[in-house]
Design a protein around this motif. Structure first.
Motif, mmCIF file in Angstrom:
data_model
loop_
_atom_site.group_PDB
_atom_site.id
_atom_site.type_symbol
_atom_site.label_atom_id
_atom_site.label_comp_id
_atom_site.label_asym_id
_atom_site.label_seq_id
_atom_site.Cartn_x
_atom_site.Cartn_y
_atom_site.Cartn_z
ATOM 1 N N ILE A 39 -8.679 -5.026 5.600
ATOM 2 C CA ILE A 39 -10.124 -5.390 6.132
ATOM 3 C C ILE A 39 -10.420 -4.728 7.740
ATOM 4 C CG2 ILE A 39 -11.014 -7.549 7.232
ATOM 5 C CD1 ILE A 39 -9.149 -9.011 5.333
ATOM 6 N N ASN A 40 -9.512 -4.614 8.515
ATOM 7 C CA ASN A 40 -9.769 -3.816 9.740
ATOM 8 C C ASN A 40 -10.252 -2.495 9.496
ATOM 9 O OD1 ASN A 40 -8.807 -6.052 10.906
ATOM 10 N ND2 ASN A 40 -6.966 -5.317 10.895
ATOM 11 N N LYS A 41 -9.661 -1.674 8.445
ATOM 12 C CA LYS A 41 -9.725 -0.424 8.292
ATOM 13 C C LYS A 41 -11.074 -0.145 7.425
ATOM 14 C CE LYS A 41 -5.577 2.129 7.675
ATOM 15 N NZ LYS A 41 -4.618 2.684 6.799
ATOM 16 N N GLY A 42 -11.737 -1.503 6.966
ATOM 17 C CA GLY A 42 -13.141 -1.279 6.281
ATOM 18 C C GLY A 42 -12.779 -0.965 4.725
ATOM 19 N N GLU A 43 -11.733 -1.102 4.636
ATOM 20 C CA GLU A 43 -11.568 -0.480 2.817
ATOM 21 C C GLU A 43 -12.095 -1.409 1.966
ATOM 22 O OE1 GLU A 43 -7.296 1.870 3.873
ATOM 23 O OE2 GLU A 43 -7.357 0.199 2.666
ATOM 24 N N ASP B 25 -14.694 -3.941 0.540
ATOM 25 C CA ASP B 25 -16.242 -4.006 0.103
ATOM 26 C C ASP B 25 -16.559 -4.999 -0.862
ATOM 27 O OD1 ASP B 25 -18.807 -3.183 0.381
ATOM 28 O OD2 ASP B 25 -18.712 -1.413 -0.825
ATOM 29 N N LYS C 220 -19.509 -11.873 4.859
ATOM 30 C CA LYS C 220 -20.061 -10.562 4.507
ATOM 31 C C LYS C 220 -21.329 -11.068 3.638
ATOM 32 C CE LYS C 220 -19.525 -5.813 3.636
ATOM 33 N NZ LYS C 220 -21.054 -5.628 3.141
#
Ligand code: C2E
Ligand code: CA
Ligand code: CA
Length: 917
Positions: free
Chosen positions: A672-676, A678, A733
């Protein structure tokens, strides 16, 4: 067969040459005997003649010797010498007469002479009155010439036949005269005749008789002569009274010596003639003899007769023996013939009997029998007809053998090809036994055991077929197999069958390169229930548990009762990629666990049962059946240790998977932190094709493993507790995204979000929703929460409460994946839902399965009755859409319209579609 007459014929055929040869032998024997007898008679005659001659000569010789010795003594008589010198005639007469008398008496001397040196007779002692004549006889002449004693038989001029011996008389070295002794042959003849028992006849030729004066001769001979006037001989001496006529005949023949047998009446005589010659070799006298050989001939004849009789007897004996023997032979031939007839009869009977027996055996035997010649049935028995359901033999014979088998055997073999193979084997090996499936006349297929036996005869190749209907046997075998392979209590396959199938699965998974799994299931705390409620309840619980497990798995998989409260599930094929396979296995294990969520009602008791499941994947390396089971068992214990109601993998097998998972779990933390992470969106359209809702679907693109299966991701998140974080992420999101989109497109598209059971069960879940509504100023009905049936399972009442609270917030509730869980209508009735989503697996089968179509139709109808909005997910084809439209489904989602897509892509999609405003 031999007739009696034939036996007789043989006997006579043998007899004829036999008798003929016996007769020939007899006749030749008799002829030989006759010849022998004739020869022996001739031999006898000639030897007798010889004997006579010898005897005669011997007698003469003996007398000569006697005469010579007498003459020697006389000549040496001193008195006579003195008297001779003195020429004292009277004294000489006196003295010599004494000697003469003595000689006459002792030796038949008939003549005694004294001659002077000039061959003039001085004194005839036997006839003193006649003297002084000149003596010209051969004996004296020879003595004078040789001055030695001479002896001879002499025939005198007067017909005397006399033996004479003359000695020169020597006194004081001077020959003074000659002394002569003589004897008439008559004596000798008589002596020989008496000694030898034959008559002798002495005959002289007339021409030798002095002056032919017979009367003179007879006078001198002092007996009458016998003669025939016709004959030229005259009989001088004879020892028999009568003269046989044959003798005369014989005497007249010119032949010098002869002998012959003469038969008259009963008697047989031997007549022979000997010629006596003078010193000049003139035959002067014939000495004939007659011998009565009647006895001899008789004896010889009787010997011959005896021989004939003996031969005849011998022949008769041989014949008799032959008859007896041939009779015996005939008897034994007859006996043999009869025996032969008996044997043949017996054999015929045997043959007939065995034929009958075979026919009876063939007809009556319980096994179905059939004879095939060149692929054509030529005979069969009643059992065959009964078995195949034909009424007559004719019916069966007329149908081709291929009609008796189905086109394919149950194992898929072509009956025709396989049958030819079987026949070939039977011909090669002589016979062949195998199992087969046949068709009865009514079309029923049934199993038989076949024994094919090739009967190679001249020119033909017969097949003897024995059929045994093994339907019953198969049933029994199946029952036995059931007993051997199935658990009596639960009716599930037992450990043995499980191991069998696992063995097969191991082989096929290796061969086809896919994974299988074994789930080792143990009922948690079963022992406690069993002890508390008793065995009967325990058994009922096991039966119920078995049913629940069984209904949770696919048909091709196997559930078995492994023992006690242990069940083993064999999943033959769970995919070709290991971690996916593991996930599927786990899903199934979960499904089974879910099946136990509902409490059991056993004899009035409500029981909550959980399961501990150990999973072992296969195949790995050279694992055998025992290894796999042991691994699953180990995994099960691991699950138990983790606090029951758990699922555990056997670590060794799942090592890679676990490693991957550990990596992923670790990575998930930072994803989540890495934005992996979606969110993809998939549109839902109404019947008019208007986009009404967008479903948010999570996506994680792992830097190493790529896109992670959302279901796997959610399961992992649930397991690791990241689900709450993820849930929040999705909620926040997606709400933001869709609100943005609505603003952009001036639309009022709704948002549908999937909520995990774990999320839902969070105590503050409703609060969280409430906060979101406030935070994002969410309109009523903008948000739909998709939940699965699992949510309601544990705490139904509580769920209902939560649902109602959520609904109060203006949030819709949708039951996702309808049809895959319990799908109880009770749920639909009692849960305060807004919407129902028909699972994509149903939609998928709409076209192909009328029952599914009917089910979908019913679901839509019932849902509408309950006031529920119906969404169909997984619509992929126009046909599916068409069906759903006809059934008045409300909303449609699926690849037919759009795949889940990124927010960016969604922009372009929505630009080209009608949107809810
Ligand atoms: P689901 O809720 O039933 O989601 C629908 C799934 O169907 C999606 O799979 C989607 O890609 C797929 N799908 C849609 N149309 C079609 C179609 O026409 N044919 C076929 N074969 N599939 C279609 P996806 O995205 O892989 O998601 C799988 C599951 O993961 C979801 O099933 C859902 O249960 C879960 N999931 C996904 N995202 C989330 C999330 O954010 N939170 C939670 N709690 N679960 C999520
Ligand atoms: Ca969903
Ligand atoms: Ca779904």
């Amino acid at each position: 067969m031999m007739k009696n007459s034939e036996v007789k014929n043989i006997r006579f055929k043998l007899l004829a040459p036999f008798i003929a040869s016996i007769i020939i032998i007899l006749l030749s024997n008799l002829w030989n005997m006759y010849i022998f007898q004739q020869d022996s008679l001739r031999e006898f005659s000639s030897s007798t003649t010889k004997q006579l001659y010898n005897n005669f000569n011997e007698a003469i010789k003996a007398d000569i010797e006697l005469f010579e010795s007498s003459l020697y003594f006389i000549s040496h008589n001193p008195l006579l010498q003195e008297l001779w010198i003195e020429k004292n005639r009277d004294a000489i007469i006196a003295e010599s007469t004494l000697i003469y008398e003595k000689l006459k008496q002792d030796h038949h001397v008939t003549h005694f002479y004294f001659h002077d040196i000039n061959a003039i007779n001085y004194l005839r002692v036997h006839k003193p009155n006649r003297h002084s004549d000149i003596i010209k006889r051969a004996s004296l002449t020879e003595a004078i010439t040789s001055q030695k004693i001479s002896a001879n038989i002499e025939f005198g001029t007067l017909g005397q036949f006399v033996l004479r011996a003359v000695i020169p008389w020597e006194i004081e070295g001077e020959i003074v005269g000659y002394i002569e002794l003589g004897e008439e042959i008559d004596h000798i003849l008589k002596r020989i005749s008496v000694e030898n028992k034959y008559d002798l006849i002495l005959a002289v030729k007339k021409e030798y008789l002095y002056e032919n004066n017979l009367e003179n001769a007879e006078y001198f001979l002092n007996h009458k002569t016998e003669l025939s006037q016709d004959n030229n001989s005259i009989i001088l001496n004879k020892t028999s009274k009568e003269i046989h006529p044959r003798v005369i005949e014989l005497l007249n023949t010119p032949k010098s010596n002869d002998e012959t047998l003469y038969k008259s009446g009963d008697e047989t005589i031997l007549v022979a003639k000997l010629s006596i010659e003078d010193p000049q070799k003139n035959s002067i006298v014939s000495l004939a003899y007659i011998m009565d050989v009647t006895e001899h001939v008789r004896q010889s004849k009787s010997l011959l007769m005896k021989t004939i009789w003996v031969s005849l007897l011998l022949g008769l004996f041989v014949l008799n023996f032959y008859f007896l023997y041939s009779k015996k032979l005939q008897k034994s031939l007859l006996r043999n013939k009869n025996k032969l007839i008996e044997i043949i009869k017996e054999r015929d009977e045997h043959l007939e009997e065995s034929k009958k027996r075979y026919q009876t055996l063939f007809d009556k035997t319980a096994d179905a029998l059939l004879i095939i010649d060149n692929n054509k049935i030529i005979d069969c028995n009643q059992s065959t007809l009964n078995m195949l359901g034909y009424e007559t033999k004719q019916q069966l014979i007329e149908s081709p053998p291929s009609k008796l088998s189905p086109i394919f055997q149950s194992n898929g073999d072509s009956s025709k090809i396989k049958a030819n193979e079987m026949i070939t084997i039977a011909i090669e090996k002589g016979s062949h036994r195998f199992e087969w499936e046949h068709v009865r006349k009514n079309g029923q297929i049934f199993p038989v055991e076949v024994l094919l036996t090739a009967i190679p005869l001249k020119d033909v190749n017969l097949m003897h077929v024995v059929w045994r209907d093994i339907t019953q046997q198969k049933k029994v075998a199946a029952a036995l197999e059931k007993q051997a392979y199935y658990d009596i209590l639960t009716k599930l396959p037992n450990r043995r069958l499980l191991l069998d199938r696992l063995k097969q699965a191991l082989i096929t998974s290796q061969r086809h390169d896919y994974y299988g799994a074994v789930l080792f299931i143990d009922l948690d705390r079963f022992k406690g229930f069993n002890d508390a409620l008793g065995h009967v309840s325990g058994d009922l619980l096991l039966i119920e548990a078995a049913k629940r497990i069984e209904t949770s798995i696919r048909d091709e998989d196997t559930v078995s009762r492994f023992g006690g409260d242990e069940f083993v599930v064999l999943l033959k094929n769970v995919g070709t990629v290991l971690d996916n396979a593991g996930i599927i296995a786990k899903k199934i294990a979960t499904k089974i666990q879910c099946a136990f969520n509902k409490s059991f009602i056993i004899q009035g008791h409500e029981l909550q049962i959980t399961l501990s499941v150990g999973i072992a994947m296969f195949p790995f390396n050279n694992q055998n059946v025992e290894d796999v089971i042991k691994n699953a068992d180990t995994a099960m214990y691991d699950a138990k240790e983790n606090g029951r109601n758990q699922i555990s993998f056997y670590m060794k097998q799942m090592h890679k998977q676990v490693l991957k998972r550990l990596t992923m779990e670790k990575d998930l933390h930072n994803a989540i932190n890495k934005g992996e992470l979606d969110i993809f969106y998939q549109p839902q359209l109404d019947g008019d094709g208007k986009v009404v809702t967008l479903e948010a679907l999570i996506r994680w693109k792992h830097p190493e493993f790529g896109f992670v299966d959302p279901e796997y991701l959610i399961a992992m998140a649930e397991d690791t507790g990241f689900i709450y974080e993820i849930g929040d992420f999705v909620l926040n999101k997606s709400i933001k995204d869709i609100q943005n989109i609505n603003q952009e497109f001036n639309s009022s598209i709704n948002l549908s979000i999937n909520i995990s059971v774990y999320q839902f069960r969070q105590e503050n879940f409703v609060k969280t929703i409430e906060n979101l509504i406030k935070q994002y100023n969410i309109e009523e009905n903008f948000l739909t929460l998709e939940v699965t049936e699992h949510i309601a399972i544990d705490n139904f009442e509580e769920t209902i409460e939560k649902f109602e609270e959520i609904r109060c917030l203006g949030v819709r509730l949708s039951l996702d994946d309808f049809g895959t869980g319990y799908s109880s209508l009770n749920y639909l009735k009692r849960l305060p839902l807004n919407e129902l989503k028909i699972d994509k697996s149903f939609v998928f089968d709409i076209e192909s399965d009328p029952q599914v179509a009917l089910l979908v139709k019913s679901i839509i109808q019932i849902s509408h009755q309950f006031g529920l909005f119906v969404v169909a997910e997984g619509v992929e084809t126009t046909a599916q859409l068409q069906f759903l439209l006809e059934e008045e489904c409300d909303v449609f989602q699926g690849f037919h319209f759009c795949h889940p897509i990124t927010k960016t892509k969604l922009h372009s999609y929505l630009s080209s579609h009608q949107l809810k405003s």
